[in-house]
Design a protein around this motif. Structure first.
Motif, PDB file in Angstrom:
ATOM      1  N   VAL A  39       0.715  -1.139   0.026  1.00  0.00           N
ATOM      2  CA  VAL A  39      -0.028   0.026  -0.056  1.00  0.00           C
ATOM      3  C   VAL A  39       0.906   1.214   0.128  1.00  0.00           C
ATOM      4  CG1 VAL A  39      -1.812   1.226   1.412  1.00  0.00           C
ATOM      5  CG2 VAL A  39      -1.986  -1.155   1.009  1.00  0.00           C
ATOM      6  N   LEU A  40       1.805   1.211   0.870  1.00  0.00           N
ATOM      7  CA  LEU A  40       2.790   2.414   0.957  1.00  0.00           C
ATOM      8  C   LEU A  40       3.603   2.417  -0.230  1.00  0.00           C
ATOM      9  CD1 LEU A  40       4.097   2.596   4.508  1.00  0.00           C
ATOM     10  CD2 LEU A  40       2.222   3.740   3.898  1.00  0.00           C
ATOM     11  N   ALA A  52       6.349   7.921   5.601  1.00  0.00           N
ATOM     12  CA  ALA A  52       4.971   7.307   5.614  1.00  0.00           C
ATOM     13  C   ALA A  52       4.975   6.167   6.534  1.00  0.00           C
ATOM     14  CB  ALA A  52       4.635   6.802   4.242  1.00  0.00           C
ATOM     15  N   ALA A  53       3.549   5.936   6.979  1.00  0.00           N
ATOM     16  CA  ALA A  53       3.188   5.106   8.084  1.00  0.00           C
ATOM     17  C   ALA A  53       1.728   4.657   7.690  1.00  0.00           C
ATOM     18  CB  ALA A  53       3.643   5.723   9.444  1.00  0.00           C
ATOM     19  N   ARG A 119       7.269  18.913   7.907  1.00  0.00           N
ATOM     20  CA  ARG A 119       6.600  20.301   7.502  1.00  0.00           C
ATOM     21  C   ARG A 119       5.107  20.303   7.239  1.00  0.00           C
ATOM     22  NH1 ARG A 119      10.301  20.878  10.355  1.00  0.00           N
ATOM     23  NH2 ARG A 119      12.140  22.308  10.139  1.00  0.00           N
ATOM     24  N   SER A 120       4.900  19.156   6.604  1.00  0.00           N
ATOM     25  CA  SER A 120       3.491  19.040   6.272  1.00  0.00           C
ATOM     26  C   SER A 120       3.107  17.432   6.361  1.00  0.00           C
ATOM     27  CB  SER A 120       3.341  19.411   4.736  1.00  0.00           C
ATOM     28  OG  SER A 120       4.090  19.037   3.898  1.00  0.00           O
ATOM     29  N   ALA A 121       1.752  17.355   6.057  1.00  0.00           N
ATOM     30  CA  ALA A 121       1.208  15.746   6.267  1.00  0.00           C
ATOM     31  C   ALA A 121      -0.193  15.752   5.494  1.00  0.00           C
ATOM     32  CB  ALA A 121       1.091  15.566   7.759  1.00  0.00           C
ATOM     33  N   LEU A 122      -0.408  14.400   5.416  1.00  0.00           N
ATOM     34  CA  LEU A 122      -1.641  14.026   4.814  1.00  0.00           C
ATOM     35  C   LEU A 122      -2.236  12.847   5.760  1.00  0.00           C
ATOM     36  CD1 LEU A 122      -1.377  13.631   1.136  1.00  0.00           C
ATOM     37  CD2 LEU A 122      -2.540  15.509   2.458  1.00  0.00           C
ATOM     38  N   TYR A 123      -3.277  12.902   6.102  1.00  0.00           N
ATOM     39  CA  TYR A 123      -3.893  11.398   7.050  1.00  0.00           C
ATOM     40  C   TYR A 123      -5.478  11.189   6.241  1.00  0.00           C
ATOM     41  CZ  TYR A 123      -0.932  13.108  10.641  1.00  0.00           C
ATOM     42  OH  TYR A 123       0.317  13.575  11.245  1.00  0.00           O
ATOM     43  N   ALA A 124      -5.371   9.867   6.022  1.00  0.00           N
ATOM     44  CA  ALA A 124      -6.517   9.435   5.634  1.00  0.00           C
ATOM     45  C   ALA A 124      -6.862   8.323   6.323  1.00  0.00           C
ATOM     46  CB  ALA A 124      -6.279   8.816   3.988  1.00  0.00           C
ATOM     47  N   ALA A 137      -0.690   7.748   6.775  1.00  0.00           N
ATOM     48  CA  ALA A 137      -0.058   8.924   6.940  1.00  0.00           C
ATOM     49  C   ALA A 137       1.156   9.239   6.147  1.00  0.00           C
ATOM     50  CB  ALA A 137       0.254   9.077   8.379  1.00  0.00           C
ATOM     51  N   VAL A 138       1.056  10.421   5.406  1.00  0.00           N
ATOM     52  CA  VAL A 138       2.408  10.775   4.660  1.00  0.00           C
ATOM     53  C   VAL A 138       2.919  11.942   5.047  1.00  0.00           C
ATOM     54  CG1 VAL A 138       1.544   9.129   2.839  1.00  0.00           C
ATOM     55  CG2 VAL A 138       1.212  11.580   2.725  1.00  0.00           C
ATOM     56  N   TYR A 139       4.211  12.225   5.129  1.00  0.00           N
ATOM     57  CA  TYR A 139       4.737  13.379   5.586  1.00  0.00           C
ATOM     58  C   TYR A 139       5.743  14.105   4.349  1.00  0.00           C
ATOM     59  CZ  TYR A 139       3.085  11.453   9.851  1.00  0.00           C
ATOM     60  OH  TYR A 139       2.110  10.912  10.824  1.00  0.00           O
TER      61      TYR A 139
END
Length: 246
Positions: A39-40, A52-53, A119-124, A137-139
């Protein structure tokens, strides 16, 4: 923090193909961690990230933990959070995807070196009904590294895979529980068998020494033969304990 609803209706055909391939893979996940790592890997093809995690929710301890990651140190991957403690927990529990363009302005938990570089992130989030399952989570290492389209794509991946990842998480927890049970069973078998064998061998050794000191060589030789037999039996018992089916 920006929150948007997920969806793939307006995504490029290549992105929809990637989602379809992941959905197909989710139907035959095989090993849990291998599937989650895939997936990652797939996410990185369409959303370049620095770290990412995939966070999963442990139903037994009611804690969040990292199942697989990219770019994170060992110290970072060992972190566990209670409910509501950190951003991934809150995103997973509320079920709302999040785009963070400036982590410096957020209540972001920092305990490892890379946390200070994010410095920035996405969370689904991935939920089934109202129950939290996990969070992708990706950063990035720069502010504004991700867009609303990136968040929509990541959310679509989470929506497509939430059931598969929920099953994967349950399988992983079952495997860990089975491993602990097997470890306890083996420790108990070895403890009982080794103690008994050591006690017998100690007695035989003591009696053989006394026989030698008294000049009863034939008796000492018989005791040594018994000692060899006891030792062989103990080794065989230990071998059976280790390889015995669960």
């Amino acid at each position: 923090m920006h929150r948007v609803a997920g969806g793939s209706d307006r995504m490029p055909r290549s992105h929809r193909a990637i989602l379809a391939s992941l959905t197909s893979a989710s139907e035959r996940p095989g090993q849990v961690l291998t599937f989650l790592d895939l997936v990652l890997e797939t996410v990185h093809r369409v959303i370049p990230f620095t770290w990412a995690a995939i966070w999963l929710f442990d139903l037994d301890t009611e804690e969040w933990y990292i199942a697989v990651s990219r770019g994170l140190s060992d110290a970072a991957t060992q972190i566990r959070f209670p409910r509501g403690f950190a951003i991934p927990c809150r995103v997973g529990e509320h079920g709302s995807p999040a785009l963070l363009t400036d982590l410096g302005a957020e209540d972001f938990h920092r305990s490892c070196r890379e946390h200070y570089q994010m410095r920035s992130a996405l969370y689904a989030p991935m939920c089934i009904g109202s129950k939290p399952v996990g969070v992708i989570a990706v950063y990035g290492d720069s502010e504004g590294a991700f867009s609303r389209r990136d968040l929509a794509l990541l959310t679509s991946i989470g929506d497509r895979l939430r059931t598969a990842i929920a099953l994967a998480a349950l399988d992983e927890q079952h495997d860990r529980l089975s491993m602990h049970r097997e470890r306890d069973r083996l420790a108990s078998d070895l403890h009982d068998g080794v103690l008994q064998a050591l006690s017998s061998m100690h007695l035989l050794t003591t009696e053989a020494r006394r026989s030698l000191e008294s000049g009863r060589h034939d008796e000492a030789l018989d005791l040594i033969r018994s000692l060899e037999t006891t030792e062989g039996t103990a080794i065989e018992d230990m071998r059976r304990a280790v390889v015995r089916p669960r």
